[in-house]
Scaffold this motif. Structure first.
Motif, PDB file in Angstrom:
ATOM      1  N   GLU A  54       0.810  -1.222   0.000  1.00 50.80           N
ATOM      2  CA  GLU A  54       0.000   0.000   0.000  1.00 50.80           C
ATOM      3  C   GLU A  54       0.840   1.267   0.000  1.00 50.80           C
ATOM      4  OE1 GLU A  54      -2.735  -0.088   3.227  1.00 50.80           O
ATOM      5  OE2 GLU A  54      -4.016  -1.600   2.288  1.00 50.80           O
ATOM      6  N   GLY A  55       2.102   1.155   0.355  1.00 52.48           N
ATOM      7  CA  GLY A  55       2.949   2.329   0.453  1.00 52.48           C
ATOM      8  C   GLY A  55       2.770   3.025   1.798  1.00 52.48           C
ATOM      9  N   GLY A  56       3.773   3.766   2.230  1.00 57.48           N
ATOM     10  CA  GLY A  56       3.695   4.475   3.501  1.00 57.48           C
ATOM     11  C   GLY A  56       5.080   4.690   4.074  1.00 57.48           C
ATOM     12  N   ALA A  57       5.136   4.788   5.395  1.00 53.45           N
ATOM     13  CA  ALA A  57       6.399   5.096   6.064  1.00 53.45           C
ATOM     14  C   ALA A  57       6.571   4.187   7.274  1.00 53.45           C
ATOM     15  CB  ALA A  57       6.447   6.548   6.487  1.00 53.45           C
ATOM     16  N   VAL A  58       7.830   3.898   7.565  1.00 54.18           N
ATOM     17  CA  VAL A  58       8.194   3.099   8.740  1.00 54.18           C
ATOM     18  C   VAL A  58       9.144   3.933   9.577  1.00 54.18           C
ATOM     19  CG1 VAL A  58       9.266   0.984   9.571  1.00 54.18           C
ATOM     20  CG2 VAL A  58       7.913   0.948   7.469  1.00 54.18           C
ATOM     21  N   PHE A  59       8.757   4.172  10.822  1.00 52.03           N
ATOM     22  CA  PHE A  59       9.567   4.955  11.748  1.00 52.03           C
ATOM     23  C   PHE A  59      10.170   4.016  12.794  1.00 52.03           C
ATOM     24  CE2 PHE A  59       6.154   7.634  10.165  1.00 52.03           C
ATOM     25  CZ  PHE A  59       6.830   8.764   9.728  1.00 52.03           C
ATOM     26  N   THR A  60      11.472   4.110  12.956  1.00 50.05           N
ATOM     27  CA  THR A  60      12.177   3.289  13.940  1.00 50.05           C
ATOM     28  C   THR A  60      12.786   4.217  14.984  1.00 50.05           C
ATOM     29  OG1 THR A  60      12.712   1.693  12.211  1.00 50.05           O
ATOM     30  CG2 THR A  60      13.920   1.510  14.279  1.00 50.05           C
ATOM     31  N   THR A  61      12.409   3.999  16.233  1.00 48.49           N
ATOM     32  CA  THR A  61      12.872   4.854  17.324  1.00 48.49           C
ATOM     33  C   THR A  61      13.933   4.136  18.153  1.00 48.49           C
ATOM     34  OG1 THR A  61      11.271   4.097  18.982  1.00 48.49           O
ATOM     35  CG2 THR A  61      10.542   5.795  17.429  1.00 48.49           C
ATOM     36  N   GLY A  89      13.937  -5.535  19.813  1.00 44.15           N
ATOM     37  CA  GLY A  89      14.774  -6.163  20.822  1.00 44.15           C
ATOM     38  C   GLY A  89      15.582  -5.171  21.636  1.00 44.15           C
ATOM     39  N   ASN A  90      15.900  -4.010  21.086  1.00 42.29           N
ATOM     40  CA  ASN A  90      16.671  -2.995  21.811  1.00 42.29           C
ATOM     41  C   ASN A  90      15.788  -2.028  22.586  1.00 42.29           C
ATOM     42  OD1 ASN A  90      15.487  -1.688  19.687  1.00 42.29           O
ATOM     43  ND2 ASN A  90      17.353  -0.649  18.990  1.00 42.29           N
ATOM     44  N   LYS A  91      14.518  -2.451  22.829  1.00 47.22           N
ATOM     45  CA  LYS A  91      13.528  -1.638  23.551  1.00 47.22           C
ATOM     46  C   LYS A  91      13.034  -0.449  22.737  1.00 47.22           C
ATOM     47  CE  LYS A  91      14.060  -4.256  27.154  1.00 47.22           C
ATOM     48  NZ  LYS A  91      13.032  -5.255  27.528  1.00 47.22           N
ATOM     49  N   GLY A  92      13.436  -0.422  21.456  1.00 47.77           N
ATOM     50  CA  GLY A  92      12.922   0.624  20.594  1.00 47.77           C
ATOM     51  C   GLY A  92      11.580   0.221  19.998  1.00 47.77           C
ATOM     52  N   LEU A  93      11.046   1.096  19.116  1.00 48.49           N
ATOM     53  CA  LEU A  93       9.745   0.844  18.520  1.00 48.49           C
ATOM     54  C   LEU A  93       9.841   0.915  17.001  1.00 48.49           C
ATOM     55  CD1 LEU A  93       7.473   3.065  20.826  1.00 48.49           C
ATOM     56  CD2 LEU A  93       7.752   0.585  20.930  1.00 48.49           C
ATOM     57  N   ARG A  94       9.045   0.085  16.353  1.00 47.57           N
ATOM     58  CA  ARG A  94       8.898   0.143  14.900  1.00 47.57           C
ATOM     59  C   ARG A  94       7.460   0.523  14.613  1.00 47.57           C
ATOM     60  NH1 ARG A  94       7.265  -3.118  10.531  1.00 47.57           N
ATOM     61  NH2 ARG A  94       8.551  -2.843   8.659  1.00 47.57           N
ATOM     62  N   ILE A  95       7.268   1.721  14.079  1.00 53.36           N
ATOM     63  CA  ILE A  95       5.931   2.274  13.837  1.00 53.36           C
ATOM     64  C   ILE A  95       5.689   2.290  12.337  1.00 53.36           C
ATOM     65  CG2 ILE A  95       4.404   4.246  14.194  1.00 53.36           C
ATOM     66  CD1 ILE A  95       6.226   5.054  16.534  1.00 53.36           C
ATOM     67  N   GLN A  96       4.657   1.596  11.926  1.00 55.52           N
ATOM     68  CA  GLN A  96       4.352   1.466  10.498  1.00 55.52           C
ATOM     69  C   GLN A  96       3.024   2.149  10.206  1.00 55.52           C
ATOM     70  OE1 GLN A  96       4.872  -2.493   8.683  1.00 55.52           O
ATOM     71  NE2 GLN A  96       2.799  -2.254   7.876  1.00 55.52           N
ATOM     72  N   THR A 110       8.018  14.724  13.436  1.00 59.95           N
ATOM     73  CA  THR A 110       8.133  15.780  14.439  1.00 59.95           C
ATOM     74  C   THR A 110       7.183  15.542  15.606  1.00 59.95           C
ATOM     75  OG1 THR A 110       8.722  17.362  12.700  1.00 59.95           O
ATOM     76  CG2 THR A 110       7.999  18.265  14.808  1.00 59.95           C
ATOM     77  N   GLU A 111       5.963  15.135  15.302  1.00 62.73           N
ATOM     78  CA  GLU A 111       4.987  14.853  16.361  1.00 62.73           C
ATOM     79  C   GLU A 111       5.414  13.662  17.220  1.00 62.73           C
ATOM     80  OE1 GLU A 111       2.253  16.459  17.282  1.00 62.73           O
ATOM     81  OE2 GLU A 111       2.614  18.030  15.794  1.00 62.73           O
ATOM     82  N   LEU A 112       5.941  12.638  16.567  1.00 65.48           N
ATOM     83  CA  LEU A 112       6.413  11.483  17.320  1.00 65.48           C
ATOM     84  C   LEU A 112       7.570  11.864  18.238  1.00 65.48           C
ATOM     85  CD1 LEU A 112       6.385   8.680  14.551  1.00 65.48           C
ATOM     86  CD2 LEU A 112       4.771   8.971  16.442  1.00 65.48           C
ATOM     87  N   SER A 113       8.445  12.735  17.761  1.00 64.12           N
ATOM     88  CA  SER A 113       9.572  13.161  18.575  1.00 64.12           C
ATOM     89  C   SER A 113       9.100  13.861  19.846  1.00 64.12           C
ATOM     90  CB  SER A 113      10.477  14.094  17.757  1.00 64.12           C
ATOM     91  OG  SER A 113      11.505  14.624  18.556  1.00 64.12           O
ATOM     92  N   LYS A 114       8.067  14.696  19.746  1.00 64.44           N
ATOM     93  CA  LYS A 114       7.558  15.414  20.911  1.00 64.44           C
ATOM     94  C   LYS A 114       6.841  14.473  21.880  1.00 64.44           C
ATOM     95  CE  LYS A 114       6.853  19.762  18.391  1.00 64.44           C
ATOM     96  NZ  LYS A 114       5.848  20.769  17.932  1.00 64.44           N
ATOM     97  N   ASP A 115       5.938  13.659  21.357  1.00 65.34           N
ATOM     98  CA  ASP A 115       5.103  12.824  22.234  1.00 65.34           C
ATOM     99  C   ASP A 115       5.877  11.653  22.837  1.00 65.34           C
ATOM    100  OD1 ASP A 115       2.960  14.468  21.701  1.00 65.34           O
ATOM    101  OD2 ASP A 115       2.240  13.224  20.043  1.00 65.34           O
ATOM    102  N   LEU A 116       6.827  11.098  22.091  1.00 63.80           N
ATOM    103  CA  LEU A 116       7.606   9.976  22.599  1.00 63.80           C
ATOM    104  C   LEU A 116       8.847  10.423  23.359  1.00 63.80           C
ATOM    105  CD1 LEU A 116       7.455   7.558  19.493  1.00 63.80           C
ATOM    106  CD2 LEU A 116       5.941   7.644  21.483  1.00 63.80           C
ATOM    107  N   LYS A 117       9.112  11.728  23.323  1.00 64.97           N
ATOM    108  CA  LYS A 117      10.268  12.294  24.042  1.00 64.97           C
ATOM    109  C   LYS A 117      11.576  11.663  23.545  1.00 64.97           C
ATOM    110  CE  LYS A 117       7.541  13.260  28.174  1.00 64.97           C
ATOM    111  NZ  LYS A 117       7.379  13.042  29.644  1.00 64.97           N
ATOM    112  N   ASN A 124      14.475   7.142  12.730  1.00 62.25           N
ATOM    113  CA  ASN A 124      14.763   6.806  11.338  1.00 62.25           C
ATOM    114  C   ASN A 124      13.445   6.616  10.585  1.00 62.25           C
ATOM    115  OD1 ASN A 124      16.169   6.075   9.016  1.00 62.25           O
ATOM    116  ND2 ASN A 124      16.112   3.895   9.561  1.00 62.25           N
ATOM    117  N   ALA A 125      13.269   7.297   9.478  1.00 61.52           N
ATOM    118  CA  ALA A 125      12.047   7.221   8.674  1.00 61.52           C
ATOM    119  C   ALA A 125      12.377   6.649   7.301  1.00 61.52           C
ATOM    120  CB  ALA A 125      11.408   8.595   8.534  1.00 61.52           C
ATOM    121  N   ASP A 126      11.684   5.602   6.926  1.00 66.64           N
ATOM    122  CA  ASP A 126      11.857   4.968   5.617  1.00 66.64           C
ATOM    123  C   ASP A 126      10.529   5.002   4.878  1.00 66.64           C
ATOM    124  OD1 ASP A 126      14.551   4.271   6.087  1.00 66.64           O
ATOM    125  OD2 ASP A 126      13.926   2.484   7.199  1.00 66.64           O
ATOM    126  N   LEU A 127      10.559   5.531   3.673  1.00 69.34           N
ATOM    127  CA  LEU A 127       9.370   5.592   2.840  1.00 69.34           C
ATOM    128  C   LEU A 127       9.357   4.407   1.878  1.00 69.34           C
ATOM    129  CD1 LEU A 127       9.169   9.400   1.977  1.00 69.34           C
ATOM    130  CD2 LEU A 127       7.751   8.120   3.579  1.00 69.34           C
TER     131      LEU A 127
END
Length: 370
Positions: A54-61, A89-96, A110-117, A124-127
């Motif tokens: 479907e296309g979109g973005a994957v954010f890895t924190t 596994g490194n306690k990070g998050l993968r947001i799709q 930018t919003e994720l950076s503020k809310d997730l601190k 990292n954002a991958d399109l």
């Protein structure tokens, strides 16, 4: 010898067995019910297509204390789309997040950076464009069609067209059930899912070919005897390979079950779910179809052959005559000499003659002994 091995030996010799072919209407009904359920699930719920399609973005924190549920709420509020969040596994998050473009992904980041601190530069954002997934899907469909055509041609040459048709029906049966389970469960369809679907075709075909090889051996000279009909011979051959099919399926299912229930369920490795679910369902469906669908279907098609119809009439007539006389119809010779029986009798007579000659010394020898 283990109990299972002893049972397998008795099944192979025909000492025990289960009438799979005789109860084929039950298996047909179960398969039709499962297939209809899968099709309805596919039509009503549809498939949950992954971001690759479907296309979109994957954010890895990086490492964060935010839970998966909280991250989902933040991502959906920032994007206005459904989000899938997985704990790494490194306690990070993968947001799709599907269905967003480059401009919107920057605002979401930018919003994720503020809310997730979490610092924006650490996210990292991958399109992903939908064209890549479309190419994979088109190649998968092409490979599937070519595979089935080649399978039908090979089985028709190696065995016969009835077995090729039954194997094709079994393959379609397995794919339909697997895809329907994906729709009902709601798992994402990813390139891993496509790989899993193509992989199960080989496993399903292997089980079917093992059973068909037993059928091919069993039907040699079947019209020259009057003990078994084709369906009874097919059932005997199926029982002979039953333990082998079960062992093969169980050995293949154990590691796949580990990936699905431990890797995907306990450890939360979402990428493993994509391929392991299709493998698990496909392997189980393939074993079921090779035993309960393919072989009974071959017997149904074969029983329509004029030679098999004539054989069935002779077998039933012999049994009726034996029952009227109160005798058993299971004479291994079937009222006809077995292959090599006449040669064996001639060899026995010749051996007797030779022995007789040896026991009778010649007159010259008797004279010499005197």
């Amino acid at each position: 010898m283990s109990r299972l091995g002893h049972l397998g030996a008795r099944l192979y010799r025909g000492e025990v067995g289960y009438d799979f072919v005789g109860k084929r209407k039950i298996w047909y009904g179960i398969s039709i019910l499962i297939t209809i359920t899968a099709i309805l699930g596919l039509a009503v719920r549809g498939l949950t297509m992954g971001i690759e399609f479907e296309g979109g973005a994957v954010f890895t924190t990086p490492k964060t204390s935010v839970s998966v549920a909280q991250a989902e709420q933040v991502a959906e509020r920032a994007s206005g789309h459904d989000a899938i969040v997985q704990k790494l596994g490194n306690k990070g998050l993968r947001i799709q997040i599907s269905g967003i473009d480059t401009a919107k992904s920057d605002a979401i980041k930018t919003e994720l950076s503020k809310d997730l601190k979490v610092p924006a530069e650490d996210i990292n954002a991958d399109l992903v464009g939908p064209s890549w997934g479309d190419q994979i899907a088109n190649k998968a469909w092409t490979g599937l069609i070519v595979f089935m055509i080649l399978v039908v041609i090979y089985l028709a040459i190696a065995f016969e067209w009835r077995m090729a048709l039954a194997a094709l029906v079994a393959l379609i049966h397995d794919i339909t059930i697997t895809v329907g389970i994906y729709a009902l469960v709601g798992f994402e369809v990813t390139p891993g899912t496509v790989i899993g679907l193509l992989t199960i075709l080989g496993y399903s075909l292997y089980d079917t070919v093992v059973v068909f090889d037993g059928l091919k051996e069993g039907q040699r000279g079947i019209t020259k005897q009057t003990r078994l009909t084709y369906s009874e011979m097919a059932n005997k051959s199926l029982n002979g390979t039953l333990v082998r099919s079960i062992n093969t399926t169980v050995v293949a299912l154990l590691p796949v079950a580990g990936l699905l229930f431990i890797g995907g369920g306990v450890l939360g490795a979402g990428m493993l779910n994509d391929i392991s679910l299709s493998l698990f369902v496909g392997l189980a469906a393939g074993a079921y179809s090779s035993i309960f669908i393919a072989t009974p279907l071959v017997a149904d098609l074969k029983e329509r052959d004029p030679q098999m119809k004539a054989l069935k009439k002779r077998v039933l007539a012999k049994r009726a005559a034996a029952a009227a006389k109160g005798e058993s119809a299971d004479d291994p010779r079937d009222g006809e000499p077995q292959d090599g029986a006449e040669d064996a009798e001639d060899a026995t007579a010749t051996a007797g003659a030779v022995v007789g000659q040896r026991r009778q010394p010649s007159r010259n020898n008797r004279g010499k002994r005197r």
